[in-house]
Design a protein around this motif. Structure first.
Motif, PDB file in Angstrom:
ATOM      1  N   PHE A  43       0.826  -1.214   0.000  1.00  0.00           N
ATOM      2  CA  PHE A  43       0.000   0.000   0.000  1.00  0.00           C
ATOM      3  C   PHE A  43       0.859   1.262   0.000  1.00  0.00           C
ATOM      4  O   PHE A  43       0.503   2.272  -0.608  1.00  0.00           O
ATOM      5  N   ASN A 162      -5.122   2.862   8.344  1.00  0.00           N
ATOM      6  CA  ASN A 162      -5.890   1.622   8.246  1.00  0.00           C
ATOM      7  C   ASN A 162      -6.895   1.654   9.407  1.00  0.00           C
ATOM      8  O   ASN A 162      -6.658   1.065  10.449  1.00  0.00           O
ATOM      9  N   ILE A 198      -6.961   2.864   3.858  1.00  0.00           N
ATOM     10  CA  ILE A 198      -7.264   1.494   3.435  1.00  0.00           C
ATOM     11  C   ILE A 198      -8.539   1.082   4.159  1.00  0.00           C
ATOM     12  O   ILE A 198      -8.586   1.066   5.387  1.00  0.00           O
ATOM     13  N   THR A 199      -9.581   0.780   3.400  1.00  0.00           N
ATOM     14  CA  THR A 199     -10.822   0.377   4.043  1.00  0.00           C
ATOM     15  C   THR A 199     -11.631  -0.552   3.144  1.00  0.00           C
ATOM     16  O   THR A 199     -11.302  -0.744   1.973  1.00  0.00           O
ATOM     17  N   TYR A 217      -9.051  -3.973  -5.537  1.00  0.00           N
ATOM     18  CA  TYR A 217      -9.360  -4.712  -4.312  1.00  0.00           C
ATOM     19  C   TYR A 217      -8.210  -5.653  -3.970  1.00  0.00           C
ATOM     20  O   TYR A 217      -7.604  -6.251  -4.858  1.00  0.00           O
ATOM     21  N   HIS A 220      -7.633  -9.124   2.516  1.00  0.00           N
ATOM     22  CA  HIS A 220      -6.972  -8.823   3.799  1.00  0.00           C
ATOM     23  C   HIS A 220      -7.841  -9.380   4.927  1.00  0.00           C
ATOM     24  O   HIS A 220      -8.955  -8.893   5.143  1.00  0.00           O
ATOM     25  N   VAL A 225     -10.178  -5.159   0.758  1.00  0.00           N
ATOM     26  CA  VAL A 225      -9.942  -3.744   1.058  1.00  0.00           C
ATOM     27  C   VAL A 225      -9.365  -3.068  -0.179  1.00  0.00           C
ATOM     28  O   VAL A 225      -8.865  -3.731  -1.093  1.00  0.00           O
ATOM     29  N   ARG A 226      -9.451  -1.734  -0.188  1.00  0.00           N
ATOM     30  CA  ARG A 226      -8.841  -0.945  -1.277  1.00  0.00           C
ATOM     31  C   ARG A 226      -8.135   0.253  -0.664  1.00  0.00           C
ATOM     32  O   ARG A 226      -8.517   0.725   0.410  1.00  0.00           O
ATOM     33  N   LEU A 227      -7.171   0.754  -1.405  1.00  0.00           N
ATOM     34  CA  LEU A 227      -6.495   1.977  -0.985  1.00  0.00           C
ATOM     35  C   LEU A 227      -7.217   3.161  -1.648  1.00  0.00           C
ATOM     36  O   LEU A 227      -7.370   3.177  -2.878  1.00  0.00           O
ATOM     37  N   GLN A 229      -6.793   7.088  -2.238  1.00  0.00           N
ATOM     38  CA  GLN A 229      -5.761   8.101  -2.045  1.00  0.00           C
ATOM     39  C   GLN A 229      -6.131   9.450  -2.641  1.00  0.00           C
ATOM     40  O   GLN A 229      -6.823   9.525  -3.657  1.00  0.00           O
TER      41      GLN A 229
END
Ligand SMILES: C[S@@+](CC[C@H](N)C(=O)[O-])C[C@H]1O[C@@H](n2cnc3c(N)ncnc32)[C@H](O)[C@@H]1O
Length: 233
Positions: A43, A162, A198-199, A217, A220, A225-227, A229
């Motif tokens: 990430f 996170n 990250i959620t 995706y 985790h 989850v995805r970042l 930004q």
């Protein structure tokens, strides 16, 4: 070595790692929802981190992001403190491995890596983990809640977070308020910094009120989850 027999097909598999690769060999203390070091490194790179900016995680748990970022900035090889199963193979070339290990040159850095969390236990863990990883000269951990978070002195960098997701810990409703509070703090305190969250849910990222682009995706802990930004705030 494992052999899998399926009808007339036999597949042999050989474990060359031993312990999972995210186990870098120094982290003794983990909190209840740690990010794997391998995922944290992924990430950080996805967020464009190259080791030349400060990094801050305001929900740092066991300190994974600040420690991993410090290691990247200091040119420290991941897994330098552990052994691998391939070292036990009959064909293992100890001299070649030693040459490879010693070819990784640590760099000096003047960057700082900040972690905070409202949980004093998390801060104690992060401090121990940074000491064990040999990066504590460049890390700074404080027990602070999101609402009291202040921008550190010095240049802008990357805030990477996170937060709790709700699926595994507690329920989701209070998380929207938490993300809104996080967004308010980031907008007022962190002008010029980039933000990466990250959620599991786009709606939680949106609750911050920040504008994000979403990455692919990533699995985790049984979730996806995805970042998310942002550009500089
Ligand atoms: C999913 S964990 C982060 C795990 C971390 N990335 C790691 O690898 O260990 C979320 C963290 O957010 C912290 N947290 C929750 N609400 C907070 C708040 N209002 N202010 C600061 N920290 C908070 C929790 O104490 C917990 O350590």
């Amino acid at each position: 070595m494992k052999a899998r027999i399926d009808d007339n097909l036999v597949t042999f598999s050989l474990d060359s790692s031993g312990e999972s690769l995210h186990k870098r060999g120094f982290k003794e203390a983990v909190n209840k929802a740690p990010m794997r070091e391998t995922l944290a490194a992924l990430f950080l790179r996805e967020a464009g981190y190259t080791g030349t900016e400060p990094v801050l995680d305001p929900m740092c748990g066991s300190g994974t992001f600040p420690i991993e970022a410090a290691e990247i900035a200091m040119g420290l090889a991941p897994g330098r403190a552990r052994s691998f199963a391939f070292e036990n193979l009959a064909s293992f070339d100890a001299a070649a491995w030693e040459t490879l290990r010693s070819s990784v040159a640590p760099r000096s850095t003047d960057q700082h890596f900040y972690g905070s969390d409202r949980d004093q236990g998390a801060i104690a863990m992060s401090t121990r983990n940074a000491d064990a990883a040999g990066v504590s000269e460049h890390t700074n951990f404080t027990c602070t809640s999101i609402s009291d978070l202040k921008r550190p002195e010095g240049p802008a960098g990357l805030v990477i977070i996170n937060p709790p997701y709700g699926a595994r810990i507690g329920n989701k409703k209070p998380l929207f308020a938490l993300h809104a509070a996080l967004g308010t703090t980031l907008k007022t305190e962190f002008r010029g910094w980039r933000v990466a969250i990250i959620t599991t849910e786009a709606s939680l990222a949106i609750a911050t009120g920040l504008t994000f682009s979403a990455g692919p995706y990533v699995p985790h802990g049984g979730l996806k989850v995805r970042l998310y930004q942002s550009g500089p705030l």
